[in-house]
Design an enzyme around this catalytic site. Structure first.
Site, PDB file in Angstrom:
ATOM      1  N   HIS A 162       1.339  -1.684   0.521  1.00 39.31           N
ATOM      2  CA  HIS A 162      -0.509   0.164  -0.132  1.00 39.31           C
ATOM      3  C   HIS A 162       0.855   1.121  -0.658  1.00 39.31           C
ATOM      4  CE1 HIS A 162      -3.788  -1.740   0.532  1.00 39.31           C
ATOM      5  NE2 HIS A 162      -3.559  -2.911   0.841  1.00 39.31           N
TER       6      HIS A 162
ATOM      7  N   ASP B 124       2.502   1.875  -2.793  1.00 47.07           N
ATOM      8  CA  ASP B 124       2.425   2.212  -4.042  1.00 47.07           C
ATOM      9  C   ASP B 124       1.445   3.930  -4.798  1.00 47.07           C
ATOM     10  OD1 ASP B 124      -0.410   0.647  -4.476  1.00 47.07           O
ATOM     11  OD2 ASP B 124       0.627  -0.439  -5.559  1.00 47.07           O
TER      12      ASP B 124
ATOM     13  N   GLY C 289      -7.074 -14.824  -7.760  1.00 47.24           N
ATOM     14  CA  GLY C 289      -7.045 -13.994  -6.918  1.00 47.24           C
ATOM     15  C   GLY C 289      -6.122 -14.658  -5.635  1.00 47.24           C
TER      16      GLY C 289
ATOM     17  N   GLY D  28      -3.509 -13.249  -4.751  1.00 44.20           N
ATOM     18  CA  GLY D  28      -3.081 -12.146  -4.852  1.00 44.20           C
ATOM     19  C   GLY D  28      -1.159 -11.921  -5.277  1.00 44.20           C
TER      20      GLY D  28
ATOM     21  N   SER E  52      -3.948 -11.253 -12.010  1.00 45.63           N
ATOM     22  CA  SER E  52      -4.190 -10.085 -13.738  1.00 45.63           C
ATOM     23  C   SER E  52      -3.456  -9.914 -14.582  1.00 45.63           C
ATOM     24  CB  SER E  52      -5.191  -9.569 -12.786  1.00 45.63           C
ATOM     25  OG  SER E  52      -4.838  -8.128 -12.185  1.00 45.63           O
TER      26      SER E  52
ATOM     27  N   GLU F 216      -6.342  -2.407 -16.745  1.00 43.40           N
ATOM     28  CA  GLU F 216      -6.945  -3.009 -15.160  1.00 43.40           C
ATOM     29  C   GLU F 216      -7.878  -2.412 -14.915  1.00 43.40           C
ATOM     30  OE1 GLU F 216      -4.881  -5.773 -13.547  1.00 43.40           O
ATOM     31  OE2 GLU F 216      -5.978  -6.145 -11.361  1.00 43.40           O
TER      32      GLU F 216
ATOM     33  N   ASP G  37       2.223  -4.322 -10.317  1.00 44.06           N
ATOM     34  CA  ASP G  37       1.966  -5.493 -10.672  1.00 44.06           C
ATOM     35  C   ASP G  37       2.924  -5.973 -12.192  1.00 44.06           C
ATOM     36  OD1 ASP G  37       0.817  -5.976  -8.296  1.00 44.06           O
ATOM     37  OD2 ASP G  37      -0.952  -5.972  -9.192  1.00 44.06           O
TER      38      ASP G  37
ATOM     39  N   TYR H 240      -9.819  -1.604  -0.080  1.00 44.33           N
ATOM     40  CA  TYR H 240      -8.748  -0.960  -1.240  1.00 44.33           C
ATOM     41  C   TYR H 240      -9.289   0.499  -0.794  1.00 44.33           C
ATOM     42  CZ  TYR H 240      -5.653  -0.387  -4.130  1.00 44.33           C
ATOM     43  OH  TYR H 240      -4.551  -0.259  -5.208  1.00 44.33           O
TER      44      TYR H 240
END
Ligand code: ADP
Ligand code: MG
Length: 409
Positions: A31, A33, A131, A133, A137, A183, A195, A247
């Site tokens: 958290h 980024d 999913g 983590g 994706s 995304e 990512d 989030y």
């Protein structure tokens, strides 16, 4: 992986190529980024592969369309439903739903950035749990992005335009931004750039230090095996849904804290004493997590850059500190993660922490190579005692970024 096999069985021809994009684990900086801070991911050996062929022109599989056919046909071994058809000329956010939104979004974002996208058939396979983590994706996006841009290059070569400027490969940083846009805007998930950067820029035996303010990157040597240590990922199989409200709530809290402090983002809060200027104890805790995790990224980089004898023990200690900060200050941990961390430490791990957005997903443990078996056994037993599903274990080794597998470049 068997993407090429899936391609043959679904499309009845040979793919032009197979591309692989890895998942990632983030060693430190959670958290941070979207607060313009630092992150330190490394690419995994596990990833998503895409076997693909241009739809039109010589050698296209089963000639499913007329030359110039502007469609994507997408299938995945992990999604048993019928292949999804996507018309390239009508792509717009919100039009494609489900898993196919990721590759379709990449095509949309590529075209929006002025890069040609050929009609193509794409078969996806993965050895990365989705999913969990571990960024399946982004791996799906990056495998698709590489496949589509390299197929576009082949198409240009066939039309003898290979020497024009457009025939150059899209730079990887730009591809990362394109995949992120897919995304964020096409799928509708508000993530940072980590990512996709990890999947496209990491190097084997290294972690990637990414400064999310300047977007500068550097390769940090990271080879636990050479130091008698290993990395273990524990997929807790608990729910992980970045798109849910928590989030967004944490992001909003961080932005509010920065506003109250009169700074553009929490990255600019360098003196921990300034935290006291935040009257709200919740905002103070949120900000404290962000600035201490930023500092832990830099501390890990220092330890890896000129490692003292006990570097991995120290890094482990920082990992556990980060977990405590995510659990108590940022409050995004979940029971299975806390239990996995406790059990790993009790069984001899150097350290462990939850990774990813929170509220589900995976834990990363750094363990002496000799302690891998007892650590796994202790976590499995702890989950069993709580009546939870058996966790999934993955060995993690800092690996190479996305690449073409077939034909070998
Ligand atoms: P993570 O990135 O942590 O794995 P996300 O929720 O961001 O979790 O992404 C998971 C989604 O990505 C899945 O629900 C699915 O839509 C898509 N996805 C990932 N891997 C595959 C795959 N092999 N085939 C099809 N879709 C996939
Ligand atoms: Mg993801």
């Amino acid at each position: 992986m068997r993407a090429a096999e899936l391609f043959r069985s679904r499309f009845g021809g040979e793919p032009d190529g197979v591309w692989l994009a890895p998942g990632r684990a983030n060693l430190m900086g959670e958290h941070t980024d979207y607060n313009d801070g630092y992150v330190l991911p490394f690419a995994l050996g596990q990833g998503v592969s895409a076997a693909a062929a241009r739809r039109a022109g010589p050698g296209s599989p089963g000639s499913p369309g007329s030359p110039g056919s502007r469609r994507l046909t997408l299938c995945s071994r992990q999604e048993p439903a019928a292949p999804v058809q996507v018309a390239l000329d009508q792509l717009a956010p919100g039009q494609v739903t489900g898993w196919a939104a990721y590759p379709a979004g990449v095509a949309w974002a590529l075209e929006a950035a002025g890069h040609p996208v050929p009609g193509a058939c794409i078969a996806i396979d993965s050895d990365l749990p989705a999913g969990a983590g571990l960024s399946s994706s982004a791996a799906l996006e990056c495998a698709t992005a590489l496949a589509l841009t390299e197929l576009a290059l082949t198409e240009l070569a066939l039309t003898e335009l290979a020497l024009t400027e457009k025939a150059a490969a899209v730079p990887r940083r730009e591809l990362a931004a394109i995949a992120r846009r897919a995304e964020n805007e096409f799928v509708g998930v508000p993530t940072g750039i980590m990512d996709q950067s990890a999947s496209l820029l990491c190097r084997s035996g290294h972690a990637l230090l990414l400064d999310c303010l300047s977007l500068e990157t550097s390769q940090v040597p990271f080879d636990p095996a050479a130091a008698g240590a290993s990395l273990l990922l524990i997929n807790t199989r608990a729910k992980h849904d970045l798109a849910d409200g928590e989030y967004g709530e944490r992001r909003a809290e961080c932005e509010q804290a920065a506003r109250l402090l009169g700074i553009p983002s929490l990255r600019y809060l360098t003196n921990p004493a300034d935290l006291d200027r935040l009257a709200d104890p919740v905002l103070r805790r949120r900000a404290r997590h962000v600035i201490t995790d930023d500092q832990r990224v830099l501390d890990v980089v220092t330890l890896l850059s000129s490692p003292p004898a006990d570097a991995y023990r120290e890094i482990g200690r920082l990992l556990t500190q980060s977990h405590v900060s995510l659990r108590d200050d940022f409050e995004i941990s979940w029971p299975e993660a806390d239990r996995a961390v406790e059990a790993a430490l009790a069984a001899g791990a150097f350290g462990a922490r939850m990774i990813g957005g929170g509220f589900g997903g995976s834990v990363l443990a750094l363990v002496p190579a000799t302690a891998g078996v007892p650590v796994r056994a202790a976590i499995t037993e702890a989950f069993g005692r709580s009546g939870w599903r058996r966790p999934e274990f993955l060995d993690a080794a800092p690996s190479d970024s996305a690449r073409r597998l077939v034909p070998a470049p």
